[in-house]
Enzyme design. Sequence first.
Site, PDB file in Angstrom:
ATOM      1  N   ARG A  13       0.846  -1.192   0.000  1.00  0.00           N
ATOM      2  CA  ARG A  13       0.000   0.000   0.000  1.00  0.00           C
ATOM      3  C   ARG A  13       0.883   1.245   0.000  1.00  0.00           C
ATOM      4  NH1 ARG A  13      -4.968   1.346   4.157  1.00  0.00           N
ATOM      5  NH2 ARG A  13      -3.353   1.101   5.767  1.00  0.00           N
ATOM      6  N   ASP A  69      -4.260   3.278  14.023  1.00  0.00           N
ATOM      7  CA  ASP A  69      -3.383   3.819  13.002  1.00  0.00           C
ATOM      8  C   ASP A  69      -3.865   5.218  12.662  1.00  0.00           C
ATOM      9  OD1 ASP A  69      -5.572   3.542  11.315  1.00  0.00           O
ATOM     10  OD2 ASP A  69      -4.685   1.983  10.074  1.00  0.00           O
TER      11      ASP A  69
END
Length: 565
Positions: A178, A462
């Site tokens: 990613r 996160d």
Amino acid sequence: MSFPTTPTHSMPPTIDGVTVAGPEIPRLGEVLTHDALRFLAALHREFEPRRRELMRHRAERRRRFANGEDPGFLPETREIRENSSWLVAPLAPGLEDRRVEITGPVDRKMTINALNSGARCWLADFEDASTPCWSTMIEGQLNLTDALERRIDFTAENGKHYALREAELTDMPTIIVRPRGWHLQERHLLVDGEPMSGGLVDFGLHLFHNGQRLIDQGRGPYYYLPKIEGHLEAQLWDDIFTRAQQMLDIPHGTIRATVLIETITAAFEMEEILHALQHHSAGLNAGRWDYIFSMIKNFRDRGEEFVMPDRAQVTMTAPFMRAYTEQLVRACHRRRASAIGGMAAFIPDRRNPEATEEAVAKVREDKTREAADGFDGSWVAHPDLVPIVEEVFDEHMGGIENQIDRDREDVVPDAAALLDVRSTPGRITESGLRANIAVGIRYVESWLRGRGAAAIDHLMEDAATAEIARSQVWQWIRTGSHTSSGQEITRAFVARLVDEEVERLPRTEDDRIDDAVRLFAECALAEEFPEFLTLPGYDRHLRQDRAARDETRDESRREPAAAVS
């Protein structure tokens, strides 16, 4: 055109218009070879103007939302949605069975643990689970190459040694990288004086160094694309993939990408996004946390209609979240693409059996719902959850690899349902407000110290979850919301709670709590709303990197004098 990968061991400040402005770190020349820099520069020069135009388009659309316009299904792409004949490319090697994917940053320890986890895929995350500091981004590239070459190991401070288990690479999780989103720049790499796109750097360096390695080992270069806001942004990625494959003599369609549907605008363009990436598409993912953040961010000025209760109460059973996930499965399976579920944020605690039991029960409930809805797999953040999710999908799917053949034509695309935030059950409580403050500050403190994924109160946090925390606080202040006890949420009230929550935090000599409080306040209490907290956070990392670079230069200037003496 093919490129050799001979490393440059002494980095020049500028080569062919590319300036390397980051500090020197070990093995930097293995990543930023002359040919890799030329490859990045060619992609930047061709596609950067379109990226900038799309960022302007984002801002303009957000202004329209603030003025009362609602997003909707695009009339100009109706033919794409109504044409039932087109499909995405067949599943690529290593992407046929994705029933459990583990996510995590690309540090050395996580790389080893993820590849040893038993998951079907690993999302190697340069984005929300990582901080975009120079050393992290470069070392992540080195770790991925070292893993493919089976020369990676790691010894922790406590002496524990980590190494890859003995297995063929094709028996390990498929690596899906990613890169950073379109909004983030890499200001340590300048092309003709302009900073590069962070996502283009992450993608380009990985493809350049590892694309052919992956193909030779029976897989391919695969990516997760974050923060996409519509099909035009997906089309930009598709054009980059096509051009990059041409430059590296890689067959068209070898690259595959799964798009995270984590913005409300993308939710209205899911089939168009699949169509834009058609020959490079690997499906869609329900990026649940960023999706909630997107709802708050886009409609933050629209009053109580879009105000949500405590973050912990905004579950996947909320009506607007159910509409989003069911319409995602329908869109994917209509086009024979994989539909991947969201993150299981709960994490087990081996020292706390009760917390572990609760976490496992919640994960099992969440993943059972996803499997029943037709998802082909889902995410976990901890290796101990891999067998739990594997078991859930095994029980539901039996011996098949995926559920792509299961149509969800019972689901009807519904614009009103996607926007129905008002029906979300729950309340705003003082404890929920305090949790947003505490989690936001604790996560930002971890992020500033270079750790982009942090275990806080048995949840893996996160950047996406921190964005929810600070944006909810901002919106509650802006709308004059009240807690369930009747307390109006004002800046003064929140500032007092910030002081109280900070007093409870353990302190060390080298912590970044004071800086984290300032950054959190900048993003949650200011009059203007920063689009992403990682943008002012990145400025802080840049200052650190400049200081490190200047210190290195000062040391190099002092060395000759010391040698003479």
